[in-house]
Design an enzyme around this catalytic site. Structure first.
Site, PDB file in Angstrom:
ATOM      1  N   LYS A 201       0.783  -1.235  -0.045  1.00  0.00           N
ATOM      2  CA  LYS A 201       0.069  -0.050   0.182  1.00  0.00           C
ATOM      3  C   LYS A 201       0.912   1.099   0.039  1.00  0.00           C
ATOM      4  O   LYS A 201       1.701   1.428   0.974  1.00  0.00           O
ATOM      5  CB  LYS A 201      -0.994  -0.010   1.269  1.00  0.00           C
ATOM      6  CG  LYS A 201      -1.575   0.999   1.265  1.00  0.00           C
ATOM      7  CD  LYS A 201      -2.642   1.316   2.464  1.00  0.00           C
ATOM      8  CE  LYS A 201      -3.455   2.302   2.793  1.00  0.00           C
ATOM      9  NZ  LYS A 201      -4.704   2.284   3.597  1.00  0.00           N
ATOM     10  N   ARG A 211     -10.495   9.990   2.268  1.00  0.00           N
ATOM     11  CA  ARG A 211     -10.460  10.706   3.457  1.00  0.00           C
ATOM     12  C   ARG A 211     -11.673  11.777   3.578  1.00  0.00           C
ATOM     13  O   ARG A 211     -12.176  11.987   4.650  1.00  0.00           O
ATOM     14  CB  ARG A 211      -9.051  11.222   3.449  1.00  0.00           C
ATOM     15  CG  ARG A 211      -7.952  10.081   3.686  1.00  0.00           C
ATOM     16  CD  ARG A 211      -6.554  10.761   3.716  1.00  0.00           C
ATOM     17  NE  ARG A 211      -5.585   9.552   3.477  1.00  0.00           N
ATOM     18  CZ  ARG A 211      -4.224   9.950   3.384  1.00  0.00           C
ATOM     19  NH1 ARG A 211      -3.673  11.280   3.321  1.00  0.00           N
ATOM     20  NH2 ARG A 211      -3.397   8.795   3.220  1.00  0.00           N
ATOM     21  N   LYS A 225       1.149  10.138   5.580  1.00  0.00           N
ATOM     22  CA  LYS A 225       1.446   8.498   6.053  1.00  0.00           C
ATOM     23  C   LYS A 225       2.585   7.993   5.780  1.00  0.00           C
ATOM     24  O   LYS A 225       2.767   6.647   5.655  1.00  0.00           O
ATOM     25  CB  LYS A 225       0.084   7.671   5.899  1.00  0.00           C
ATOM     26  CG  LYS A 225      -1.072   8.326   6.416  1.00  0.00           C
ATOM     27  CD  LYS A 225      -2.376   7.398   6.180  1.00  0.00           C
ATOM     28  CE  LYS A 225      -3.595   8.190   6.825  1.00  0.00           C
ATOM     29  NZ  LYS A 225      -4.817   7.199   6.695  1.00  0.00           N
ATOM     30  N   GLU A 241       7.271  -6.662   1.083  1.00  0.00           N
ATOM     31  CA  GLU A 241       6.094  -6.596   2.116  1.00  0.00           C
ATOM     32  C   GLU A 241       5.070  -7.544   1.719  1.00  0.00           C
ATOM     33  O   GLU A 241       4.653  -8.243   2.741  1.00  0.00           O
ATOM     34  CB  GLU A 241       5.156  -5.120   1.518  1.00  0.00           C
ATOM     35  CG  GLU A 241       6.046  -3.892   1.927  1.00  0.00           C
ATOM     36  CD  GLU A 241       5.856  -3.656   3.541  1.00  0.00           C
ATOM     37  OE1 GLU A 241       5.001  -4.625   4.224  1.00  0.00           O
ATOM     38  OE2 GLU A 241       5.914  -2.725   4.091  1.00  0.00           O
ATOM     39  N   LYS A 256      -2.182  -1.469  -3.843  1.00  0.00           N
ATOM     40  CA  LYS A 256      -3.160  -0.309  -3.619  1.00  0.00           C
ATOM     41  C   LYS A 256      -2.275   0.846  -3.759  1.00  0.00           C
ATOM     42  O   LYS A 256      -1.130   1.055  -3.111  1.00  0.00           O
ATOM     43  CB  LYS A 256      -3.870  -0.427  -2.209  1.00  0.00           C
ATOM     44  CG  LYS A 256      -4.714   0.823  -2.151  1.00  0.00           C
ATOM     45  CD  LYS A 256      -5.398   0.710  -0.743  1.00  0.00           C
ATOM     46  CE  LYS A 256      -6.045   2.126  -0.284  1.00  0.00           C
ATOM     47  NZ  LYS A 256      -6.313   2.166   1.036  1.00  0.00           N
ATOM     48  N   SER A 282     -10.394   5.768  -4.301  1.00  0.00           N
ATOM     49  CA  SER A 282     -11.264   6.847  -4.532  1.00  0.00           C
ATOM     50  C   SER A 282     -10.820   7.931  -5.489  1.00  0.00           C
ATOM     51  O   SER A 282     -11.510   8.370  -6.348  1.00  0.00           O
ATOM     52  CB  SER A 282     -11.372   7.655  -3.318  1.00  0.00           C
ATOM     53  OG  SER A 282     -10.017   8.031  -2.731  1.00  0.00           O
ATOM     54  N   TYR A 321     -15.016   1.394  -6.454  1.00  0.00           N
ATOM     55  CA  TYR A 321     -16.453   1.981  -6.428  1.00  0.00           C
ATOM     56  C   TYR A 321     -17.521   1.923  -7.771  1.00  0.00           C
ATOM     57  O   TYR A 321     -18.783   2.271  -7.526  1.00  0.00           O
ATOM     58  CB  TYR A 321     -16.229   3.683  -6.075  1.00  0.00           C
ATOM     59  CG  TYR A 321     -15.377   3.587  -4.901  1.00  0.00           C
ATOM     60  CD1 TYR A 321     -15.950   3.642  -3.578  1.00  0.00           C
ATOM     61  CD2 TYR A 321     -13.953   3.764  -4.843  1.00  0.00           C
ATOM     62  CE1 TYR A 321     -14.960   3.463  -2.245  1.00  0.00           C
ATOM     63  CE2 TYR A 321     -13.102   3.902  -3.945  1.00  0.00           C
ATOM     64  CZ  TYR A 321     -13.661   3.562  -2.753  1.00  0.00           C
ATOM     65  OH  TYR A 321     -12.862   3.620  -1.394  1.00  0.00           O
TER      66      TYR A 321
HETATM   67  C1  PBG Z   1      -7.478   3.705   5.894  1.00  0.00           C
HETATM   68  C2  PBG Z   1      -7.703   3.418   4.333  1.00  0.00           C
HETATM   69  C3  PBG Z   1      -7.664   4.204   3.175  1.00  0.00           C
HETATM   70  C4  PBG Z   1      -8.128   3.724   2.189  1.00  0.00           C
HETATM   71  C5  PBG Z   1      -8.576   2.518   2.628  1.00  0.00           C
HETATM   72  N1  PBG Z   1      -8.261   2.329   3.844  1.00  0.00           N
HETATM   73  C6  PBG Z   1      -7.036   5.627   3.426  1.00  0.00           C
HETATM   74  C7  PBG Z   1      -5.582   5.854   3.638  1.00  0.00           C
HETATM   75  O1  PBG Z   1      -4.801   4.993   3.795  1.00  0.00           O
HETATM   76  O2  PBG Z   1      -5.517   7.095   3.990  1.00  0.00           O
HETATM   77  C8  PBG Z   1      -8.211   4.400   0.729  1.00  0.00           C
HETATM   78  C9  PBG Z   1      -9.244   3.834  -0.129  1.00  0.00           C
HETATM   79  C10 PBG Z   1      -9.598   4.794  -1.079  1.00  0.00           C
HETATM   80  O3  PBG Z   1      -8.734   5.959  -1.173  1.00  0.00           O
HETATM   81  O4  PBG Z   1     -10.449   4.411  -1.775  1.00  0.00           O
HETATM   82  N2  PBG Z   1      -6.640   2.765   6.539  1.00  0.00           N
END
Ligand code: PBG
Length: 337
Positions: A201, A211, A225, A241, A256, A282, A321
């Site tokens: 990720k 968010r 992050k 990983e 991701k 998203s 989505y």
């Molecule tokens: C949080 C999480 C995130 C997403 C899934 N779980 C956001 C992040 O890590 O800040 C993102 C999913 C998306 O953007 O559609 N742990």
């Protein structure tokens, strides 16, 4: 017009002439069975649109139950739940994540009551919906604590399993959390609960609308992050990983975002030959919808293409989505694309 000279014996255009022939030689298919539908749930009766994700709404628990039934009828195998947590339930220690009466636990129980095992329920394991600072882990003196966070995540995962979810999906990127979660589940007799590890990720700009949907953007502020999510510069590190998460007991791994990490999806699938999922996040969704709303691209075709190439890269399933819209489209036309 007559043309002199020599011509190719092999003509790849020959198999592109007709739709039926293109269908026969297609190497990759996209079907509803390849999709996972991420759903936002909030603690209100009325659904509320997510401004930066046209077509996506935060649903009530009843709304999620209806969506889950719709997933079953559309042939979408699983939903992934993300709770919008009231700010009064956010705290520095994310205590509400461990409350069996919290929104996501109530939602899981409601869906399970209605749908049984007809649709898979995937729950995110991470603290960001519950922390006042918006981070996925516990924060102390500006640092995200790894091992202390892992202890909480293992308890959160067990709680979600006890509520009835089929799959826990740690999305936090703490080191060692998959092993700890597997251990906690097994010790409690929950050997059947699967782990879908958000293994590779990246610290990505494409999570912005998510968010917004959760209200964690404001909490996170200008923070990022990058001390726990991966640097987008890295590819070998993604392989490490994934290897660690598999060694710790992950049943399925995830890459991701998807569209900006097609190379990683490909490497992971090639190297490990394990169930490999990808999350069309998203921001990827928002970009396609925004361009489509402006009339700059054909949104439906762009969505199909974006998902097909994620499958072509090697993903067995895609969280998107677009899942319900695509599944409806595929049902109307033919069963796959
Ligand atoms: C949080 C999480 C995130 C997403 C899934 N779980 C956001 C992040 O890590 O800040 C993102 C999913 C998306 O953007 O559609 N742990």
């Amino acid at each position: 017009m007559m043309i002199e000279g020599s011509f190719p014996t092999t003509r790849l255009r020959r198999t592109r002439q007709h739709a039926w022939l293109r269908a026969l030689v297609a190497e990759t298919l996209l079907a509803p069975a390849d999709l996972i539908w991420p759903i936002f749930v909030h603690d209100h009766e009325a659904s509320m649109p997510v401004g930066s994700m046209p077509g996506v709404e935060r649903l009530s628990i009843d709304g999620v139950v209806k969506a889950a039934s719709e997933a079953v009828s559309l042939g979408i195998p699983a939903i992934a739940l993300f709770p919008v947590v009231e700010s009064s339930h956010k705290s520095d220690d994310a205590a509400h994540a461990l409350d069996p009466e919290n929104l996501v636990c109530r939602t899981v129980r409601a869906v399970r009551r209605e749908c049984g095992d007809a649709v898979g329920i995937i729950c995110d394991v991470a603290l960001d919906p519950y922390t006042s600072h918006g981070h996925d882990g516990l924060l102390e003196a500006g640092r995200i604590l790894n091992d202390e966070t892992v202890v909480v995540l293992a308890r959160q995962a067990l709680l979600l399993a006890e509520a009835g979810c089929h799959v826990v999906a740690p999305s936090d990127m703490m080191d060692g959390r998959v092993g700890a979660i597997r251990g906690a589940l097994d010790a409690a007799g929950r050997q059947d609960v699967c782990i879908l590890a958000y293994a590779a990720k990246y610290a990505s700009a494409f999570y912005g609308p998510f968010r917004d949907a959760l209200g964690s953007a404001a909490a996170l502020g200008s923070g990022d992050k990058k001390t726990y999510q991966m640097d987008v510069a890295n590819s070998d590190e993604a392989i490490r990983e994934v290897g660690l998460d598999l060694a710790e007991g992950a049943d399925m791994v995830m890459v991701k975002p998807a569209g900006t990490a097609l190379d990683i999806i490909h490497r992971v699938k090639r190297e490990y030959r394990v169930p490999t999922f990808a999350y069309q996040v998203s921001g990827e969704y928002a970009m396609i919808q925004a361009a489509a709303a402006n009339g700059w691209i054909d949104g439906g075709r762009a969505a199909l293409e974006s998902l097909l190439v994620i499958r072509r890269a090697g993903a067995d399933a895609v969280l998107t989505y677009f899942a319900p819209a695509i599944a409806r489209f595929l049902a109307l036309t033919k069963s796959s694309y």
